[in-house]
Design a protein around this motif. Structure first.
Motif, PDB file in Angstrom:
ATOM      1  N   PRO A 143       0.800  -1.164   0.068  1.00 49.80           N
ATOM      2  CA  PRO A 143       0.024   0.026   0.196  1.00 49.80           C
ATOM      3  C   PRO A 143       0.819   1.220   0.168  1.00 49.80           C
ATOM      4  CG  PRO A 143       0.067  -0.983   2.103  1.00 49.80           C
ATOM      5  CD  PRO A 143       0.828  -1.807   1.089  1.00 49.80           C
ATOM      6  N   ASP A 146      -0.245   5.727   3.293  1.00 42.75           N
ATOM      7  CA  ASP A 146      -1.414   6.061   4.241  1.00 42.75           C
ATOM      8  C   ASP A 146      -2.585   4.772   4.008  1.00 42.75           C
ATOM      9  OD1 ASP A 146      -2.163   6.048   1.377  1.00 42.75           O
ATOM     10  OD2 ASP A 146      -2.959   8.205   1.660  1.00 42.75           O
ATOM     11  N   THR A 148      -3.796   3.354   1.599  1.00 42.78           N
ATOM     12  CA  THR A 148      -4.593   3.061   0.332  1.00 42.78           C
ATOM     13  C   THR A 148      -3.814   2.635  -0.776  1.00 42.78           C
ATOM     14  OG1 THR A 148      -3.660   5.400  -0.472  1.00 42.78           O
ATOM     15  CG2 THR A 148      -5.546   5.385   0.706  1.00 42.78           C
ATOM     16  N   ASN A 152      -4.245   4.383  -8.948  1.00 40.82           N
ATOM     17  CA  ASN A 152      -5.521   4.698  -8.905  1.00 40.82           C
ATOM     18  C   ASN A 152      -6.280   3.998  -9.962  1.00 40.82           C
ATOM     19  OD1 ASN A 152      -4.359   5.694 -11.543  1.00 40.82           O
ATOM     20  ND2 ASN A 152      -5.448   7.736 -11.601  1.00 40.82           N
ATOM     21  N   SER A 160     -12.130   0.334  -7.027  1.00 38.44           N
ATOM     22  CA  SER A 160     -10.707  -0.007  -7.245  1.00 38.44           C
ATOM     23  C   SER A 160     -10.286  -1.086  -7.794  1.00 38.44           C
ATOM     24  CB  SER A 160      -9.876   0.300  -6.028  1.00 38.44           C
ATOM     25  OG  SER A 160      -8.474   0.139  -6.045  1.00 38.44           O
ATOM     26  N   TRP A 164      -7.473  -5.623  -1.014  1.00 35.27           N
ATOM     27  CA  TRP A 164      -6.562  -5.530   0.257  1.00 35.27           C
ATOM     28  C   TRP A 164      -6.770  -7.370   0.518  1.00 35.27           C
ATOM     29  CZ3 TRP A 164      -2.427  -3.807   2.431  1.00 35.27           C
ATOM     30  CH2 TRP A 164      -1.987  -4.461   3.540  1.00 35.27           C
ATOM     31  N   TYR A 171      -1.888  -5.457  -1.492  1.00 35.92           N
ATOM     32  CA  TYR A 171      -2.962  -5.369  -2.424  1.00 35.92           C
ATOM     33  C   TYR A 171      -2.657  -6.556  -3.566  1.00 35.92           C
ATOM     34  CZ  TYR A 171      -5.186  -1.387  -0.407  1.00 35.92           C
ATOM     35  OH  TYR A 171      -5.556  -0.252   0.503  1.00 35.92           O
TER      36      TYR A 171
END
Length: 545
Positions: A143, A146, A148, A152, A160, A164, A171
């Protein structure tokens, strides 16, 4: 009726059989159920192959029948080298090959190489930890700081493209459902394993492949973000308009240059078998350019199909001209495969609001245009899109975006064969999707009679089969004038002038200079100026020179 024996060897050795071929797509869940469970199967395909031979197709393409949890109806594969029990056994598949070849039909199967099911043993091993033998077989990434996702990138099915996974605390990439993790084509072992899958089926006798999402195989190894697209540049050809997937320019999540090297390896595997492949190019922005890139020369794929003729807007003469001009510019050496309908789009009878006469004109046009062609089961009967109630929906895509996008079930309802029972003789059980009552009217006693849509499909396929100029010849002089489309095909010492009125009013057409006569109708000369009634066409022939 089987092939004439003396021609069987030449048939088997014809390495250019795909050029100009007509490929009939079978969606196996919905073609013919042989055991009463409401789901079509391989034994049912064997039973109905004579219908396709009678139509005059050259090959069949069977959508996935591999072992699968069926989250995306077989496009999520858990074993590439076996048949899902729902569809039968490997012995049933062998029977499909044998019967098809006896009828002179080649068999292409739908290989889904870009991703597997999350139930595939490869993924189960890969996700277990970061150090196992297949740890790098899928696209894993840490990730951002942060927490995420790493990029993108978006999924075609919404949201997305990253999911996860708590086991690895990373991911994984999924361009489609979260249960369809993407394979990592930057790992040589992955490529080798997939080439072995191709060999397995070629050794069983398949004649080629339809390659699902061929431009999705390879991702950007640097994991760069896709740039956004302003609203006026968003094109909904690849995904429904309500899907945010259309908000990006897909520069990095697919269509990477390294993909071509894999396609060359696959072509080398196919070559000794005289096998051919048609790739599905899913790209609204660069579709024809990628088609050219993937079919250039003789060491990549033989053909690809883009989505130009699967678009929602009716195919007008101007759009045909624009498409071929763009194709000539982007792919002068490429070879396209055209389709009006398939298992992912609204059936073209409904999508374009076609009358029977219009449908006859369009299939004749398809058989006259340069390229190969795919027909989708039921279009030869003029089947319209089915209206499916929300409670009957099976497609996860439709369930996700209902009601703005109703999914793909409306084109996937069971094939109808006879009008004398409520399932159209598809099944003795309850079909997996309802059979629309209106479809039964399309298989009445006159469904294949002279003047029927089926008879016109037969005649159009026979014309292509009988004239090398239409199958594989040059195409020139493509011109649109309102609803009138004209062009010339030439090859084998013959020129064929094609004029189509794709509208509801009469148009006049002038033949080029020369002694033209009606194609396949004797040698009576045609007038130099003709009037074409609505949806009428003129095919005229003369010897070249």
């Amino acid at each position: 009726m089987g092939m004439v024996q003396k021609d069987a060897a030449a048939w088997a050795q014809d390495k250019d059989w795909w050029r100009g071929a007509v490929i009939y797509q079978i969606y196996p869940r919905s073609f013919q159920d042989s055991n009463g469970d409401g789901i079509g199967d391989l034994a049912g395909i064997v039973q109905r192959l004579p219908h396709i031979a009678e139509l005059g197709a050259d090959a069949i393409w069977i959508s996935p029948f591999f072992t699968s949890p069926m989250k995306d109806f077989g496009y999520d594969v858990s074993d590439y080298c076996d048949v899902d029990p729902m569809f039968g056994t490997l012995a049933d598949f062998d029977a499909v090959i044998a019967r098809a070849h006896d009828l002179g039909l080649r068999v292409m199967i739908d290989l889904v190489l870009s991703h597997t099911s999350d139930q595939h043993p490869w993924f189960k091993e890969s996700r277990a930890n970061r150090t196992n033998a297949r740890a790098n077989w899928y696209v894993w990434a840490d990730p951002k700081m942060d927490g995420t996702p790493p990029t993108n990138w978006l999924s075609i099915f919404g949201g997305s493209a990253w999911q996860w996974d708590a086991r690895r605390e990373q991911y994984f990439l999924h361009n489609f459902l979260t249960t369809q993790p993407d394979l990592n084509f930057h790992e040589p072992q992955v490529q080798d394993a997939l080439l072995d899958v191709a060999r397995f089926w070629l050794d069983r006798g398949v004649d080629g492949f339809r390659l699902d999402t061929i431009n999705f195989y390879t991702h950007d190894k640097y994991l760069r973000d896709n740039p956004g697209l302003p609203p006026e540049q968003r094109n909904a050809d690849t995904a429904p308009a309500v899907n945010p997937y259309n908000h990006q320019m897909h520069l990095f999540d697919k269509s990477q240059p390294e993909n071509v090297e894999f396609l060359k390896k696959l072509r080398a595997v196919m070559k000794p078998y005289n096998a051919a492949a048609v790739g599905e190019v899913g790209d609204a922005q660069r579709g024809l350019e990628i088609l050219g890139e993937y079919t250039r020369g003789d060491d990549r794929m033989q053909m690809c199909y883009a989505f130009e003729f699967l678009a929602p807007q009716r195919l007008t003469p101007a759009r045909v001209v624009d498409t071929f001009n763009a194709l000539d510019a982007a792919a002068p050496d490429g070879w396209a495969c055209w389709a009006f309908s398939n298992h992912d789009v609204v059936r073209h009878i409904t999508r374009w609001g076609l009358s029977t006469d219009a449908a006859k004109a369009y299939v004749t046009l398809l058989m006259c245009l340069r390229g190969s062609a795919c027909l989708y089961q039921g279009e030869e009967l003029g089947l319209p899109e089915a209206e499916i109630a929300f409670e009957d929906l099976q497609d996860p895509y439709g369930i996700e975006f209902w009601p703005e996008f109703k999914g793909r079930d409306g084109c996937r309802t069971p094939m109808v064969w006879q009008a004398d029972n409520h399932t159209g003789e598809f099944s003795t059980g309850k079909p997996w999707l309802p059979v629309p009552a209106e479809h039964l009217a399309h298989v009445g006693p006159d469904a294949k009679a002279k003047g029927s849509l089926f008879a016109q499909y037969q005649a159009a396929l026979a014309l292509r089969h009988d004239h090398k100029a239409l199958r594989s010849g040059l195409q020139r002089g493509l011109a649109a004038n309102g609803d009138l489309l004209c062009f010339v095909r030439e090859g084998d010492g013959q020129e064929i002038f094609c004029a189509f009125n794709l509208g509801d009013a009469s148009v006049s057409v002038s033949l080029p200079n020369g002694n033209w006569h009606a194609l396949s109708q004797g040698k009576e000369p045609l007038e130099q100026k003709l009037t074409l009634a609505p949806w009428q066409f003129c095919l005229a022939s003369k010897q070249k020179g």
